[in-house]
Design a protein around this motif. Structure first.
Motif, PDB file in Angstrom:
ATOM      1  N   ALA A 109       0.822  -1.210   0.000  1.00  0.00           N
ATOM      2  CA  ALA A 109       0.000   0.000   0.000  1.00  0.00           C
ATOM      3  C   ALA A 109       0.859   1.264   0.000  1.00  0.00           C
ATOM      4  O   ALA A 109       0.455   2.291  -0.562  1.00  0.00           O
ATOM      5  CB  ALA A 109      -0.933   0.003   1.211  1.00  0.00           C
ATOM      6  N   LEU A 110       2.040   1.190   0.602  1.00  0.00           N
ATOM      7  CA  LEU A 110       2.953   2.335   0.614  1.00  0.00           C
ATOM      8  C   LEU A 110       3.771   2.443  -0.666  1.00  0.00           C
ATOM      9  O   LEU A 110       4.560   3.375  -0.825  1.00  0.00           O
ATOM     10  CB  LEU A 110       3.905   2.224   1.811  1.00  0.00           C
ATOM     11  CG  LEU A 110       3.293   2.484   3.195  1.00  0.00           C
ATOM     12  CD1 LEU A 110       4.291   2.114   4.283  1.00  0.00           C
ATOM     13  CD2 LEU A 110       2.852   3.939   3.334  1.00  0.00           C
ATOM     14  N   GLY A 111       3.599   1.484  -1.563  1.00  0.00           N
ATOM     15  CA  GLY A 111       4.344   1.522  -2.816  1.00  0.00           C
ATOM     16  C   GLY A 111       5.802   1.143  -2.657  1.00  0.00           C
ATOM     17  O   GLY A 111       6.648   1.543  -3.461  1.00  0.00           O
ATOM     18  N   ILE A 112       6.098   0.353  -1.641  1.00  0.00           N
ATOM     19  CA  ILE A 112       7.482  -0.057  -1.393  1.00  0.00           C
ATOM     20  C   ILE A 112       7.819  -1.285  -2.227  1.00  0.00           C
ATOM     21  O   ILE A 112       7.071  -2.264  -2.238  1.00  0.00           O
ATOM     22  CB  ILE A 112       7.685  -0.336   0.113  1.00  0.00           C
ATOM     23  CG1 ILE A 112       7.613   0.985   0.900  1.00  0.00           C
ATOM     24  CG2 ILE A 112       8.997  -1.053   0.379  1.00  0.00           C
ATOM     25  CD1 ILE A 112       7.630   0.829   2.393  1.00  0.00           C
ATOM     26  N   ARG A 113       8.938  -1.198  -2.923  1.00  0.00           N
ATOM     27  CA  ARG A 113       9.382  -2.289  -3.791  1.00  0.00           C
ATOM     28  C   ARG A 113       9.541  -3.563  -2.965  1.00  0.00           C
ATOM     29  O   ARG A 113      10.167  -3.562  -1.913  1.00  0.00           O
ATOM     30  CB  ARG A 113      10.726  -1.914  -4.411  1.00  0.00           C
ATOM     31  CG  ARG A 113      11.456  -3.013  -5.186  1.00  0.00           C
ATOM     32  CD  ARG A 113      12.933  -2.637  -5.230  1.00  0.00           C
ATOM     33  NE  ARG A 113      13.771  -3.425  -6.084  1.00  0.00           N
ATOM     34  CZ  ARG A 113      14.255  -4.633  -5.823  1.00  0.00           C
ATOM     35  NH1 ARG A 113      13.872  -5.262  -4.735  1.00  0.00           N
ATOM     36  NH2 ARG A 113      15.100  -5.230  -6.637  1.00  0.00           N
ATOM     37  N   ARG A 114       8.982  -4.655  -3.473  1.00  0.00           N
ATOM     38  CA  ARG A 114       9.086  -5.916  -2.747  1.00  0.00           C
ATOM     39  C   ARG A 114      10.528  -6.423  -2.797  1.00  0.00           C
ATOM     40  O   ARG A 114      11.169  -6.391  -3.847  1.00  0.00           O
ATOM     41  CB  ARG A 114       8.157  -6.959  -3.354  1.00  0.00           C
ATOM     42  CG  ARG A 114       6.684  -6.668  -3.123  1.00  0.00           C
ATOM     43  CD  ARG A 114       5.813  -7.804  -3.616  1.00  0.00           C
ATOM     44  NE  ARG A 114       4.404  -7.543  -3.370  1.00  0.00           N
ATOM     45  CZ  ARG A 114       3.429  -8.399  -3.654  1.00  0.00           C
ATOM     46  NH1 ARG A 114       3.723  -9.577  -4.182  1.00  0.00           N
ATOM     47  NH2 ARG A 114       2.170  -8.080  -3.409  1.00  0.00           N
TER      48      ARG A 114
END
Length: 475
Positions: A109-114
């Motif tokens: 949801a925070l758009g953090i790269r997996r």
């Protein structure tokens, strides 16, 4: 040339990974006994920006972030996972699965790269036991009944990361065994009491791993015995990261275990650290109910990753205002790029774009200085905004792409393309403007003004000029 502030040397160092063009990076992940809060977001958004910028600069980043589901003890000696299990009246592994999945959803949801790899501590018990056996055989570990401790006196460099001298370590911390050789000797393996939910068979009896050995084993298994970047919050410098260095280098005989240590500053509320124990935390899920993920990201990146960052409604409102400016700028360029506006290309605007990109790179190359990088973004927007009337559609498309790529190097505007396209918006607005123009020709000024006012309420400004109507998005 990228420079990184290395916590170990306490200085800026030129970034030179072990393998040119390739970066191995490990960031300590969450202990999944409860929901994640904005303090966690601060760390993972900051390192996400680091990874994105490295990739923007052409590096291939192999990134691992672990999940701790056993062995992370409180100062009182309680395993955090068992604390969570008692609260929910579930088995600790049920709790781990629940909060691990919630954490993954929060990060998405925070758009953090997996990460490329997300190892769980409990799934690496055989490797941990093998490593502890080797440390005992090499004389760095010693056994007391069913527990195994690391003898810090055998590791002369102990304390260099945290700048703490072993003789100053008088507290037993969370291993208050009076039989230890030194109060600072830390647990590699802990004996478990009968019916303990975490218990594995070892040569020393049944027990569970120490928290510190988990990260050493997982990072080395997936990234190698020597890695480029290891990150985490500043609260992990001692004892966690200090202990990682000691046991890893003792185990492999290779130095340094980590070439660059990076640590994020604390997120505070009214100057006090955000912690569950203080009751002043805001969960990521609750924060996202109020603010879009890009606004939270912009707030976090408004401070340098090493400095404290204070959360307040005022600072969040400022971040929201700044993000509106960013999206308005992008959409205004999109409106021009997708309309038929043929104008000669202005070399000075191309030069402005080149200077913008280079200045951005220079700011981020100085220890990932996101506040300076954002100041450069805002300055570029300000300069281009004064010249929107002079830009043709081809040059607008070029500047838009440059702006988008640069913002995405910080993780911003990842979802911009999910909105209605600028072409669709422009087509609808043009229709309304044509109706307004016809109403004005017929002297129906009240209705014409109503259309203009309605558009203005939605952030679309129509200005009458000698060349015709000019449309701007201001929101």
């Amino acid at each position: 040339m990228i420079k990184i502030f290395n916590t170990y040397s306490r200085s800026l160092e030129v970034f030179e990974p072990h393998i040119p063009g390739h970066v191995t990076m490990y960031v300590c992940g969450p202990t999944v006994y409860d929901v994640a809060h904005l303090g966690h977001a601060r760390t993972y958004v900051a390192f996400d920006a680091v990874i994105r910028f490295l990739e923007f600069m052409g590096y291939r980043v192999k990134y691992a972030r672990n999940v701790t589901d056993v062995g992370h003890l409180r100062e009182t000696g309680e395993d955090r996972m068992i604390v969570g299990a008692e609260r929910l009246r579930k088995h600790p592994m049920e709790v781990a699965d629940k909060y691990m999945m919630e954490f993954f959803r929060d990060m998405d949801a925070l758009g953090i790269r997996r990460p490329d790899i997300q190892p769980r501590a409990s799934m690496h018990i055989p490797e941990i036991i093998e490593a502890v056996e080797k440390l005992v055989d090499k004389g760095y570990g010693y056994v007391i009944d069913g527990s195994v401790y690391f003898d810090i006196s055998k590791f002369p460099d102990y304390g260099k990361l945290s700048n703490i001298k072993p003789e100053e370590l008088l507290m037993h911390r969370i291993d208050p065994d009076p039989r230890k050789k030194h109060p600072a000797d830390f647990a590699l393996w802990k004996e478990s009491p009968p019916s303990y939910p975490f218990s594995w068979k070892t040569p020393w009896g049944r027990g569970f791993p120490g928290w510190h050995i988990e990260c050493s084993i997982m990072s080395m298994k997936y990234l190698g015995e020597q890695i480029d970047i290891h990150g985490g919050g500043q609260e992990l410098i001692f004892p966690h990261h200090e202990n990682e260095i000691a046991q890893s280098e003792a185990l492999t005989g290779k130095k340094p275990f980590v070439k660059y240590w990076m640590h994020t500053g604390e997120l505070t509320v009214g100057g006090r650290g955000m912690h569950k124990s203080y009751g002043n935390f805001i969960t990521i899920q609750d924060a996202l109910k109020t603010y879009p993920s890009d606004v939270l990201r912009l707030f976090i990146l408004s401070a340098h990753y090493r400095t404290p960052l204070d959360y307040s409604e005022k600072s969040m409102e400022q971040a929201a205002e700044n993000f509106d400016k960013i999206t308005n700028f992008y959409e205004n360029l999109s409106l021009i790029a997708e309309e038929d506006r043929a104008k000669p290309r202005d070399p000075s605007l191309d030069e402005l774009g080149d200077v913008f990109k280079q200045s951005f790179i220079e700011a981020m190359s100085e220890d990932f200085n996101t506040p300076n990088a954002l100041a450069i973004v805002y300055d570029f927007m300000k300069k281009v905004n004064t010249r929107l009337d002079d830009i043709g559609h081809e040059q607008a498309a070029h500047l838009r792409q440059l702006f988008l790529e640069t913002c995405r190097a910080l993780g911003l505007l990842q979802k911009i393309e999910r909105r209605s396209s600028a072409a669709e918006v422009m087509e609808f607005v043009k229709t309304l403007v044509e109706v307004r123009r016809e109403l004005r020709k017929r002297g129906m000024y009240d209705l014409a003004d109503r259309i203009r006012n309605m558009l203005a309420e939605r952030g679309i400004v129509v200005e009458d000029t000698k060349e015709g109507e000019r449309i701007r998005i201001v929101r």
